[in-house]
Write a protein that holds these residues in place. Structure first.
Motif, PDB file in Angstrom:
ATOM      1  N   ALA A  24     -55.979   0.902  -2.375  1.00 13.35           N
ATOM      2  CA  ALA A  24     -54.944   1.910  -2.622  1.00 13.35           C
ATOM      3  C   ALA A  24     -55.574   3.244  -3.011  1.00 13.35           C
ATOM      4  O   ALA A  24     -55.112   4.311  -2.581  1.00 13.35           O
ATOM      5  CB  ALA A  24     -53.994   1.432  -3.722  1.00 13.35           C
ATOM      6  N   ALA A  25     -56.628   3.188  -3.807  1.00 13.09           N
ATOM      7  CA  ALA A  25     -57.309   4.419  -4.224  1.00 13.09           C
ATOM      8  C   ALA A  25     -57.946   5.112  -3.030  1.00 13.09           C
ATOM      9  O   ALA A  25     -57.847   6.340  -2.891  1.00 13.09           O
ATOM     10  CB  ALA A  25     -58.356   4.108  -5.285  1.00 13.09           C
ATOM     11  N   GLN A  26     -58.594   4.350  -2.167  1.00 12.70           N
ATOM     12  CA  GLN A  26     -59.224   4.952  -0.991  1.00 12.70           C
ATOM     13  C   GLN A  26     -58.184   5.657  -0.126  1.00 12.70           C
ATOM     14  O   GLN A  26     -58.398   6.780   0.336  1.00 12.70           O
ATOM     15  CB  GLN A  26     -59.986   3.892  -0.194  1.00 12.70           C
ATOM     16  N   GLU A  27     -57.077   4.997   0.071  1.00  6.02           N
ATOM     17  CA  GLU A  27     -55.991   5.585   0.866  1.00  6.02           C
ATOM     18  C   GLU A  27     -55.439   6.841   0.191  1.00  6.02           C
ATOM     19  O   GLU A  27     -55.252   7.877   0.827  1.00  6.02           O
ATOM     20  CB  GLU A  27     -54.884   4.551   1.047  1.00  6.02           C
ATOM     21  N   ALA A  28     -55.195   6.756  -1.106  1.00  8.52           N
ATOM     22  CA  ALA A  28     -54.624   7.895  -1.842  1.00  8.52           C
ATOM     23  C   ALA A  28     -55.605   9.058  -1.903  1.00  8.52           C
ATOM     24  O   ALA A  28     -55.213  10.214  -1.685  1.00  8.52           O
ATOM     25  CB  ALA A  28     -54.231   7.453  -3.254  1.00  8.52           C
ATOM     26  N   ALA A  66     -64.630   3.717  -5.293  1.00  6.43           N
ATOM     27  CA  ALA A  66     -64.055   3.824  -3.940  1.00  6.43           C
ATOM     28  C   ALA A  66     -65.102   4.301  -2.946  1.00  6.43           C
ATOM     29  O   ALA A  66     -65.206   3.774  -1.832  1.00  6.43           O
ATOM     30  CB  ALA A  66     -62.856   4.772  -3.958  1.00  6.43           C
ATOM     31  N   ILE A  67     -65.902   5.292  -3.337  1.00  8.48           N
ATOM     32  CA  ILE A  67     -66.971   5.780  -2.456  1.00  8.48           C
ATOM     33  C   ILE A  67     -67.991   4.678  -2.214  1.00  8.48           C
ATOM     34  O   ILE A  67     -68.371   4.402  -1.073  1.00  8.48           O
ATOM     35  CB  ILE A  67     -67.652   7.027  -3.053  1.00  8.48           C
ATOM     36  N   THR A  68     -68.419   4.041  -3.279  1.00  8.00           N
ATOM     37  CA  THR A  68     -69.429   2.993  -3.159  1.00  8.00           C
ATOM     38  C   THR A  68     -68.934   1.859  -2.264  1.00  8.00           C
ATOM     39  O   THR A  68     -69.665   1.383  -1.388  1.00  8.00           O
ATOM     40  CB  THR A  68     -69.819   2.459  -4.549  1.00  8.00           C
ATOM     41  N   ASP A  69     -67.691   1.446  -2.443  1.00  8.68           N
ATOM     42  CA  ASP A  69     -67.123   0.386  -1.622  1.00  8.68           C
ATOM     43  C   ASP A  69     -67.107   0.792  -0.149  1.00  8.68           C
ATOM     44  O   ASP A  69     -67.486   0.010   0.724  1.00  8.68           O
ATOM     45  CB  ASP A  69     -65.708   0.056  -2.101  1.00  8.68           C
ATOM     46  N   ARG A  70     -66.668   2.002   0.130  1.00  6.54           N
ATOM     47  CA  ARG A  70     -66.607   2.482   1.516  1.00  6.54           C
ATOM     48  C   ARG A  70     -68.006   2.506   2.135  1.00  6.54           C
ATOM     49  O   ARG A  70     -68.213   2.068   3.265  1.00  6.54           O
ATOM     50  CB  ARG A  70     -65.972   3.872   1.549  1.00  6.54           C
ATOM     51  N   ILE A  75     -72.461   0.115   5.531  1.00 11.00           N
ATOM     52  CA  ILE A  75     -73.789  -0.492   5.584  1.00 11.00           C
ATOM     53  C   ILE A  75     -73.691  -1.872   6.246  1.00 11.00           C
ATOM     54  O   ILE A  75     -74.485  -2.203   7.133  1.00 11.00           O
ATOM     55  CB  ILE A  75     -74.404  -0.614   4.171  1.00 11.00           C
ATOM     56  N   ALA A  76     -72.719  -2.660   5.830  1.00 12.57           N
ATOM     57  CA  ALA A  76     -72.535  -3.999   6.409  1.00 12.57           C
ATOM     58  C   ALA A  76     -72.277  -3.898   7.912  1.00 12.57           C
ATOM     59  O   ALA A  76     -72.825  -4.689   8.693  1.00 12.57           O
ATOM     60  CB  ALA A  76     -71.386  -4.727   5.708  1.00 12.57           C
ATOM     61  N   TYR A  77     -71.475  -2.924   8.319  1.00 11.37           N
ATOM     62  CA  TYR A  77     -71.179  -2.744   9.742  1.00 11.37           C
ATOM     63  C   TYR A  77     -72.451  -2.348  10.502  1.00 11.37           C
ATOM     64  O   TYR A  77     -72.732  -2.888  11.580  1.00 11.37           O
ATOM     65  CB  TYR A  77     -70.077  -1.702   9.914  1.00 11.37           C
ATOM     66  N   ALA A  78     -73.230  -1.438   9.949  1.00 11.49           N
ATOM     67  CA  ALA A  78     -74.472  -1.022  10.600  1.00 11.49           C
ATOM     68  C   ALA A  78     -75.429  -2.204  10.740  1.00 11.49           C
ATOM     69  O   ALA A  78     -76.065  -2.383  11.785  1.00 11.49           O
ATOM     70  CB  ALA A  78     -75.127   0.110   9.816  1.00 11.49           C
ATOM     71  N   LYS A 121     -78.622   4.480  -4.411  1.00  9.04           N
ATOM     72  CA  LYS A 121     -78.960   3.232  -3.722  1.00  9.04           C
ATOM     73  C   LYS A 121     -78.063   3.003  -2.508  1.00  9.04           C
ATOM     74  O   LYS A 121     -78.581   2.773  -1.414  1.00  9.04           O
ATOM     75  CB  LYS A 121     -78.903   2.041  -4.672  1.00  9.04           C
ATOM     76  N   PRO A 122     -76.732   3.062  -2.648  1.00  8.18           N
ATOM     77  CA  PRO A 122     -75.914   2.878  -1.440  1.00  8.18           C
ATOM     78  C   PRO A 122     -76.204   3.946  -0.365  1.00  8.18           C
ATOM     79  O   PRO A 122     -76.262   3.615   0.822  1.00  8.18           O
ATOM     80  CB  PRO A 122     -74.477   2.995  -1.949  1.00  8.18           C
TER      81      PRO A 122
END
Length: 187
Positions: A24-28, A66-70, A75-78, A121-122
Protein backbone atom coordinates in the motif's frame (compact mmCIF):
# COMPACT_ATOMS: atom_id res chain seq x y z
CA UNK A 1 33.08 -7.38 20.62
CA UNK A 2 29.40 -7.03 21.33
CA UNK A 3 26.89 -9.74 20.71
CA UNK A 4 24.34 -8.73 18.15
CA UNK A 5 20.83 -9.90 18.84
CA UNK A 6 19.00 -10.88 15.69
CA UNK A 7 15.35 -9.84 15.58
CA UNK A 8 12.86 -12.67 15.92
CA UNK A 9 11.12 -13.65 12.71
CA UNK A 10 7.63 -12.25 12.36
CA UNK A 11 4.61 -14.47 12.86
CA UNK A 12 2.84 -15.32 9.60
CA UNK A 13 -0.02 -12.87 10.23
CA UNK A 14 2.37 -10.09 11.20
CA UNK A 15 4.45 -10.76 8.06
CA UNK A 16 1.28 -10.59 5.89
CA UNK A 17 0.28 -7.29 7.52
CA UNK A 18 3.77 -5.88 7.02
CA UNK A 19 3.71 -6.94 3.35
CA UNK A 20 0.25 -5.37 2.86
CA UNK A 21 1.47 -2.13 4.44
CA UNK A 22 4.55 -2.12 2.19
CA UNK A 23 2.47 -2.74 -0.93
CA UNK A 24 0.00 0.00 0.00
CA UNK A 25 2.86 2.37 0.80
CA UNK A 26 4.58 1.71 -2.51
CA UNK A 27 1.37 2.41 -4.37
CA UNK A 28 0.61 5.54 -2.34
CA UNK A 29 4.14 6.94 -2.54
CA UNK A 30 4.24 6.29 -6.29
CA UNK A 31 0.96 8.09 -6.83
CA UNK A 32 1.22 10.91 -4.31
CA UNK A 33 4.83 11.12 -3.13
CA UNK A 34 5.95 10.99 0.46
CA UNK A 35 3.29 13.48 1.60
CA UNK A 36 0.61 10.75 1.88
CA UNK A 37 -0.42 10.35 5.55
CA UNK A 38 0.37 7.09 7.35
CA UNK A 39 -3.31 6.78 8.28
CA UNK A 40 -4.15 6.72 4.56
CA UNK A 41 -1.58 3.98 3.98
CA UNK A 42 -3.11 1.98 6.84
CA UNK A 43 -6.56 2.40 5.28
CA UNK A 44 -5.29 1.24 1.87
CA UNK A 45 -3.61 -1.76 3.49
CA UNK A 46 -6.75 -2.67 5.41
CA UNK A 47 -5.01 -2.48 8.78
CA UNK A 48 -5.15 -0.16 11.75
CA UNK A 49 -2.74 2.75 12.15
CA UNK A 50 -1.20 0.95 15.13
CA UNK A 51 -0.15 -1.91 12.86
CA UNK A 52 1.65 0.53 10.56
CA UNK A 53 3.43 2.21 13.48
CA UNK A 54 4.37 -1.14 15.01
CA UNK A 55 6.29 -2.08 11.87
CA UNK A 56 7.38 1.40 10.78
CA UNK A 57 7.71 3.98 13.56
CA UNK A 58 8.00 6.90 11.11
CA UNK A 59 6.94 7.69 7.58
CA UNK A 60 10.61 7.91 6.64
CA UNK A 61 11.18 4.36 7.94
CA UNK A 62 8.25 3.16 5.84
CA UNK A 63 9.54 5.01 2.78
CA UNK A 64 13.02 3.47 3.25
CA UNK A 65 11.49 0.00 3.62
CA UNK A 66 9.38 0.53 0.49
CA UNK A 67 12.45 1.49 -1.55
CA UNK A 68 14.47 -1.41 -0.21
CA UNK A 69 11.65 -3.87 -0.92
CA UNK A 70 11.25 -2.60 -4.49
CA UNK A 71 15.00 -2.79 -5.14
CA UNK A 72 15.23 -6.30 -3.66
CA UNK A 73 12.44 -7.44 -5.99
CA UNK A 74 14.33 -6.00 -8.97
CA UNK A 75 17.52 -7.75 -7.83
CA UNK A 76 15.65 -11.07 -7.65
CA UNK A 77 14.27 -10.50 -11.15
CA UNK A 78 17.72 -9.67 -12.54
CA UNK A 79 19.20 -12.79 -10.94
CA UNK A 80 16.38 -14.87 -12.39
CA UNK A 81 17.20 -13.54 -15.87
CA UNK A 82 20.98 -14.01 -15.49
CA UNK A 83 20.84 -17.57 -16.81
CA UNK A 84 18.35 -16.93 -19.62
CA UNK A 85 18.99 -18.66 -22.93
CA UNK A 86 18.86 -15.31 -24.76
CA UNK A 87 21.02 -12.82 -22.80
CA UNK A 88 20.10 -9.91 -25.07
CA UNK A 89 16.38 -10.43 -24.60
CA UNK A 90 16.92 -10.90 -20.86
CA UNK A 91 18.87 -7.62 -20.64
CA UNK A 92 16.25 -5.61 -22.51
CA UNK A 93 13.38 -7.32 -20.66
CA UNK A 94 15.01 -6.27 -17.41
CA UNK A 95 15.56 -2.69 -18.58
CA UNK A 96 11.98 -2.55 -19.82
CA UNK A 97 10.65 -3.68 -16.45
CA UNK A 98 12.97 -1.30 -14.66
CA UNK A 99 11.80 1.55 -16.88
CA UNK A 100 8.15 0.67 -16.33
CA UNK A 101 8.55 0.23 -12.58
CA UNK A 102 10.81 3.26 -12.29
CA UNK A 103 8.52 5.66 -14.06
CA UNK A 104 5.50 4.47 -12.13
CA UNK A 105 7.33 3.93 -8.87
CA UNK A 106 9.38 6.98 -8.00
CA UNK A 107 11.05 5.03 -5.22
CA UNK A 108 12.84 2.72 -7.69
CA UNK A 109 14.04 5.64 -9.78
CA UNK A 110 15.32 7.22 -6.57
CA UNK A 111 17.07 4.03 -5.51
CA UNK A 112 19.02 3.70 -8.76
CA UNK A 113 21.15 6.66 -7.79
CA UNK A 114 20.78 6.72 -4.03
CA UNK A 115 23.80 6.86 -1.74
CA UNK A 116 22.48 6.50 1.78
CA UNK A 117 23.70 3.93 4.33
CA UNK A 118 20.34 2.11 4.25
CA UNK A 119 20.46 1.73 0.48
CA UNK A 120 24.14 1.06 -0.18
CA UNK A 121 23.92 -2.74 -0.01
CA UNK A 122 20.69 -3.12 -2.03
CA UNK A 123 21.89 -0.48 -4.54
CA UNK A 124 25.24 -2.29 -4.82
CA UNK A 125 23.53 -5.66 -5.27
CA UNK A 126 21.23 -4.20 -7.94
CA UNK A 127 24.22 -2.73 -9.75
CA UNK A 128 26.07 -6.08 -9.66
CA UNK A 129 23.02 -7.93 -10.99
CA UNK A 130 22.56 -5.39 -13.80
CA UNK A 131 26.28 -5.54 -14.63
CA UNK A 132 26.00 -9.29 -15.02
CA UNK A 133 23.05 -8.92 -17.40
CA UNK A 134 24.96 -6.26 -19.34
CA UNK A 135 28.08 -8.42 -19.65
CA UNK A 136 26.11 -11.46 -20.83
CA UNK A 137 24.21 -9.35 -23.36
CA UNK A 138 27.46 -7.85 -24.65
CA UNK A 139 29.09 -11.28 -24.93
CA UNK A 140 26.09 -12.51 -26.94
CA UNK A 141 26.46 -9.59 -29.36
CA UNK A 142 23.10 -8.01 -28.47
CA UNK A 143 24.48 -4.93 -26.70
CA UNK A 144 27.26 -2.61 -27.81
CA UNK A 145 30.59 -3.34 -26.16
CA UNK A 146 31.78 0.25 -25.70
CA UNK A 147 29.72 0.89 -22.57
CA UNK A 148 30.24 -0.28 -19.03
CA UNK A 149 27.99 -0.45 -15.99
CA UNK A 150 28.83 3.15 -15.00
CA UNK A 151 27.75 4.41 -18.43
CA UNK A 152 24.57 2.33 -18.30
CA UNK A 153 23.60 3.52 -14.82
CA UNK A 154 24.13 7.17 -15.79
CA UNK A 155 21.95 6.75 -18.87
CA UNK A 156 19.24 4.91 -16.92
CA UNK A 157 19.23 7.46 -14.11
CA UNK A 158 19.15 10.37 -16.55
CA UNK A 159 16.30 8.80 -18.49
CA UNK A 160 14.36 8.18 -15.26
CA UNK A 161 14.78 11.83 -14.31
CA UNK A 162 13.64 13.03 -17.72
CA UNK A 163 10.78 10.53 -17.89
CA UNK A 164 9.49 11.68 -14.51
CA UNK A 165 9.72 15.41 -15.17
CA UNK A 166 6.59 17.52 -15.05
CA UNK A 167 4.24 17.32 -18.02
CA UNK A 168 5.88 14.19 -19.48
CA UNK A 169 3.25 11.93 -21.00
CA UNK A 170 3.27 8.14 -20.93
CA UNK A 171 3.88 8.12 -24.70
CA UNK A 172 6.89 10.44 -24.30
CA UNK A 173 8.27 8.16 -21.58
CA UNK A 174 7.94 5.11 -23.82
CA UNK A 175 9.67 6.91 -26.70
CA UNK A 176 12.51 8.13 -24.47
CA UNK A 177 13.23 4.61 -23.26
CA UNK A 178 12.85 3.17 -26.78
CA UNK A 179 15.52 5.62 -28.00
CA UNK A 180 17.81 4.66 -25.12
CA UNK A 181 17.30 0.95 -25.73
CA UNK A 182 18.00 1.39 -29.45
CA UNK A 183 21.21 3.22 -28.59
CA UNK A 184 22.34 0.32 -26.40
CA UNK A 185 21.85 -2.31 -29.10
CA UNK A 186 24.86 -3.58 -31.03
CA UNK A 187 24.57 -2.60 -34.68
Amino acid sequence: MTDRVEPRPLRADARRNRDRVLAAAQEAFAAEGISVPLDEIARRAGVGAGTVYRHFPTKEALFEAAITDRVERMIAYARELATAADPGKAFFDFLDRMATEGTVKRDLAEAVGVDSPEHRKPAHDLRVAIAQLLTHAQQSGAVRRDIDIDDLMRVVKGTFLAANSANTTANQRRRAFAIVFDGLRAH
